[in-house]
Design an enzyme around this catalytic site. Structure first.
Site, mmCIF file in Angstrom:
data_model
loop_
_atom_site.group_PDB
_atom_site.id
_atom_site.type_symbol
_atom_site.label_atom_id
_atom_site.label_comp_id
_atom_site.label_asym_id
_atom_site.label_seq_id
_atom_site.Cartn_x
_atom_site.Cartn_y
_atom_site.Cartn_z
ATOM 1 N N CYS A 1 -45.679 -38.601 -44.964
ATOM 2 C CA CYS A 1 -44.821 -39.493 -43.899
ATOM 3 C C CYS A 1 -45.062 -40.838 -45.149
ATOM 4 O O CYS A 1 -44.649 -41.845 -45.422
ATOM 5 C CB CYS A 1 -43.777 -39.587 -43.549
ATOM 6 N N LYS B 1 -38.968 -24.920 -33.925
ATOM 7 C CA LYS B 1 -38.937 -24.859 -35.461
ATOM 8 C C LYS B 1 -39.711 -24.912 -36.723
ATOM 9 O O LYS B 1 -39.967 -26.267 -36.886
ATOM 10 C CB LYS B 1 -37.630 -24.603 -35.631
ATOM 11 N N GLU C 1 -39.423 -40.700 -52.735
ATOM 12 C CA GLU C 1 -40.796 -40.526 -52.523
ATOM 13 C C GLU C 1 -40.774 -39.095 -53.137
ATOM 14 O O GLU C 1 -39.740 -38.727 -53.024
ATOM 15 C CB GLU C 1 -39.799 -39.970 -51.041
ATOM 16 N N GLU D 1 -37.441 -38.626 -37.690
ATOM 17 C CA GLU D 1 -38.698 -39.548 -37.909
ATOM 18 C C GLU D 1 -38.935 -38.519 -39.885
ATOM 19 O O GLU D 1 -39.001 -37.729 -39.888
ATOM 20 C CB GLU D 1 -39.866 -38.530 -37.322
HETATM 21 P P1 NAD Z 1 -37.625 -31.012 -45.183
HETATM 22 O O1 NAD Z 1 -36.422 -32.137 -44.485
HETATM 23 O O2 NAD Z 1 -37.546 -29.578 -46.261
HETATM 24 O O3 NAD Z 1 -37.655 -30.020 -43.808
HETATM 25 C C1 NAD Z 1 -38.234 -30.168 -42.613
HETATM 26 C C2 NAD Z 1 -37.486 -29.183 -41.874
HETATM 27 O O4 NAD Z 1 -36.991 -28.709 -41.198
HETATM 28 C C3 NAD Z 1 -38.927 -27.932 -41.212
HETATM 29 O O5 NAD Z 1 -39.232 -26.986 -40.999
HETATM 30 C C4 NAD Z 1 -37.542 -27.103 -42.238
HETATM 31 O O6 NAD Z 1 -37.339 -25.245 -42.258
HETATM 32 C C5 NAD Z 1 -36.631 -27.699 -41.443
HETATM 33 N N1 NAD Z 1 -35.181 -27.689 -42.011
HETATM 34 C C6 NAD Z 1 -34.026 -27.772 -43.440
HETATM 35 N N2 NAD Z 1 -33.056 -27.703 -43.659
HETATM 36 C C7 NAD Z 1 -32.358 -27.985 -42.460
HETATM 37 C C8 NAD Z 1 -30.971 -27.743 -41.597
HETATM 38 N N3 NAD Z 1 -30.488 -27.334 -42.282
HETATM 39 N N4 NAD Z 1 -31.304 -27.761 -40.163
HETATM 40 C C9 NAD Z 1 -31.873 -27.582 -39.648
HETATM 41 N N5 NAD Z 1 -33.668 -27.970 -40.009
HETATM 42 C C10 NAD Z 1 -33.793 -27.750 -41.106
HETATM 43 O O7 NAD Z 1 -38.754 -31.537 -45.114
HETATM 44 P P2 NAD Z 1 -40.615 -30.777 -45.329
HETATM 45 O O8 NAD Z 1 -40.337 -30.947 -47.199
HETATM 46 O O9 NAD Z 1 -41.292 -29.559 -44.698
HETATM 47 O O10 NAD Z 1 -41.406 -32.437 -44.938
HETATM 48 C C11 NAD Z 1 -41.097 -33.134 -46.039
HETATM 49 C C12 NAD Z 1 -40.669 -34.591 -45.804
HETATM 50 O O11 NAD Z 1 -41.065 -34.716 -44.348
HETATM 51 C C13 NAD Z 1 -41.257 -35.944 -46.224
HETATM 52 O O12 NAD Z 1 -39.685 -36.266 -46.948
HETATM 53 C C14 NAD Z 1 -41.477 -36.318 -45.299
HETATM 54 O O13 NAD Z 1 -41.994 -38.302 -45.321
HETATM 55 C C15 NAD Z 1 -41.525 -36.237 -43.802
HETATM 56 N N6 NAD Z 1 -41.810 -36.762 -42.895
HETATM 57 C C16 NAD Z 1 -41.980 -37.650 -42.162
HETATM 58 C C17 NAD Z 1 -42.399 -37.633 -41.004
HETATM 59 C C18 NAD Z 1 -42.498 -38.657 -39.564
HETATM 60 O O14 NAD Z 1 -43.385 -39.598 -39.035
HETATM 61 N N7 NAD Z 1 -41.548 -40.000 -40.094
HETATM 62 C C19 NAD Z 1 -43.668 -36.618 -41.397
HETATM 63 C C20 NAD Z 1 -44.119 -35.882 -41.676
HETATM 64 C C21 NAD Z 1 -43.437 -35.210 -42.643
#
Ligand code: NAD
Length: 479
Positions: A268, A159, A369, A234
């Site tokens: 991240c 996804k 963040e 993550e």
């Molecule tokens: P997000 O949490 O908004 O979304 C991440 C994914 O989750 C997307 O595919 C989104 O559609 C899905 N999602 C959202 N709500 C959901 C739910 N209720 N159930 C299942 N899936 C759901 O994050 P983002 O805005 O896409 O990315 C930015 C965030 O990701 C930042 O906080 C960043 O630090 C983090 N990040 C972490 C790492 C790591 O390795 N630790 C790497 C990259 C990004």
């Protein structure tokens, strides 16, 4: 089927229109992945054949490297140099790495126990694995997860973020062209909030590997708890760079710039807090700000562009709100802090590289963040103070230490509460080395043997080879 528009963040124009799944589509995808794991040919495929599939996917990515780099840049806004030299080849290398190492990592282990008994440990596939990917590294993070999940013999439902589904959809096409049996790789494009409840709570799903924000991670943990799934989380970060006075200043300034402004700060592991020894504070700040001001913003497709737009108007609004909050709380802007005014940037979601000085550790810009090109500079007098400030966070993802005294830096690294510490470098990910955060940055690892084994379950088989009657056989004999 409903469709959804994908926007080019550099121009605001529609880049593509892609099918958008509903809850029934998701149930079908789960059923398909379940069937492929329980009854399909996939689990009977030999490890050598599995390796061949992964190598074909790696080759498929490299055959389309240029097209994928262009697509990733158009969809995310990041400069073409980043997608060409980092995202795309690294994605292919991850498939190659796990192809070459899966057999070694999946070896069973025999243990001879003190009592004379023997144990065998078998890493097994988990079953149906959901892979949820954020928008900041759409192809790379999808590839990490897909390569490990397939190498471990699972079937998957991928996804991507609905903001950046395009290269993930290409990746699934490449996997299909590699000849994987039907139902092994499934993809769902839809906003997470719409589909998350079905995808993450269904008892037919065995594991969820999630990368995204801490808030979404917490919601997924809640959804998954009803059927007790294996999870990898993550999550977000608020990482610190520690600049010790004995560092090579030019190297540290250059590294610190990259560690916050690469990918527009939407990493991240962004080092969004820079802690600088008082003895070199003013020199560091002067050089850092001078260089930050010169970063060239533009459309990522232009090879001269050093920084692209943020991913969406909404993300830019969030960043602006933090900048305003920082100003209100008394931090001083040393450069940036505005939407750039040049006409060629007006339709994109651009924002200037922004440097805050005089940042207090209580301020929200120091604690939360931001996920954009905004950095806080603070000074310290003693190493212990740097250590305390770096650890003063709910997150624990990563940290950088810049010093010419490697023993000192290594000692300090042991005192930092974060999953990855880089010394005199930044952002180096290796397929061989596990990566993952502490505290609210999540749990579980990606990559390396440890990350790969997350996608397996470990079975323990114990036997008594002595041929003698074991204690359990006559425990009740004298009742
Ligand atoms: P997000 O949490 O908004 O979304 C991440 C994914 O989750 C997307 O595919 C989104 O559609 C899905 N999602 C959202 N709500 C959901 C739910 N209720 N159930 C299942 N899936 C759901 O994050 P983002 O805005 O896409 O990315 C930015 C965030 O990701 C930042 O906080 C960043 O630090 C983090 N990040 C972490 C790492 C790591 O390795 N630790 C790497 C990259 C990004």
């Amino acid at each position: 089927m409903k469709t959804e528009k994908v926007i080019n963040p550099a121009t605001g124009a529609v880049l593509a229109e892609v099918p958008c799944a509903d809850k029934e589509d998701i149930k079908r995808a789960i059923a398909q992945a379940r069937r492929a794991f329980d009854h399909g040919p996939w689990t009977k495929v030999s490890l050598t054949q599995r390796k061949e599939y992964l190598l074909k996917i790696a080759q498929g990515i490299m055959d389309r490297a240029e097209q994928l780099a262009q697509l990733e840049t158009k969809n995310t806004g990041k400069p073409i140099k980043e997608t060409t030299f980092m995202d795309i080849p690294s994605s292919a290398k991850t498939f190659e790495y796990f192809a070459h190492n899966l057999e070694r990592y999946l070896k069973s282990k025999r243990m001879n126990l003190d009592s004379g008994a023997q144990s065998y440990l078998f890493p097994e596939s988990r079953g149906v694995v959901v892979l949820i990917v954020p928008w900041n590294y759409p192809l790379l993070i999808a590839s990490w997860k897909l390569a490990q999940a397939l190498a471990a013999g699972n079937t998957v439902i991928l996804k991507p973020s609905s903001l950046t589904a395009l290269t993930a959809l290409e990746l699934v096409k490449i996997a299909k062209e590699a000849g994987l049996p039907n139902g092994v790789v499934n993809v769902i494009n839809a906003p997470g909030a719409t589909v998350g409840s079905v995808l993450c709570s269904d008892s037919r799903v065995d594991m969820i590997s999630f990368t995204g924000s801490t808030q979404t991670g917490q919601e997924i943990m809640r959804l998954a708890s009803s059927s007790t799934k294996k999870l990898i989380m993550e999550l977000g970060g608020k990482s610190a760079s520690i600049i010790l006075a004995d560092c090579d200043l030019e190297t540290a300034v250059g590294g610190a710039l990259t560690s916050i402004f690469l990918n527009q700060g939407q990493m991240c592991t962004a080092m969004s807090r820079i802690l600088i020894d008082k003895k070199i504070f003013s020199q560091f700040v002067e050089q850092f700000v001078e260089k930050a001001k010169k970063i060239k913003l533009g459309n990522g497709l232009d090879s001269k562009t050093q920084m692209g737009p943020l991913i969406s108007a909404q993300q830019r609004e969030k960043v602006i709100a933090y900048v305003e909050q920082g100003k209100k709380e008394g931090a001083k802007i040393l450069c940036g802090g505005k939407i750039p005014q040049s006409p060629e940037l007006k339709n994109g979601f651009f924002f200037e590289p922004t440097v805050f000085g005089q940042v207090d550790e209580q301020m929200s810009i120091f604690q939360e963040e931001i996920f954009g090109p905004v950095v806080c500079l603070s000074e310290f007098s003693q190493e212990e103070e740097a250590q305390r400030l770096a650890n003063d966070s709910n997150f624990g993802l990563a940290c950088c230490i810049w010093s010419s005294d490697l023993e000192r830096a290594k000692n300090l690294s042991r005192k930092i509460n974060a999953g990855t510490i880089w010394i005199n470098t930044y952002g180096m990910f290796y397929n061989e080395a596990p990566y993952g955060g502490f505290k609210q940055s999540g749990f579980g690892k990606e990559l390396g043997r440890e990350g790969f084994l997350e996608y397996t379950r470990l079975k323990h088989v114990n036997l008594d080879p002595s041929g003698e009657k074991p204690l359990v056989s006559y425990w009740y004999a004298f009742g």
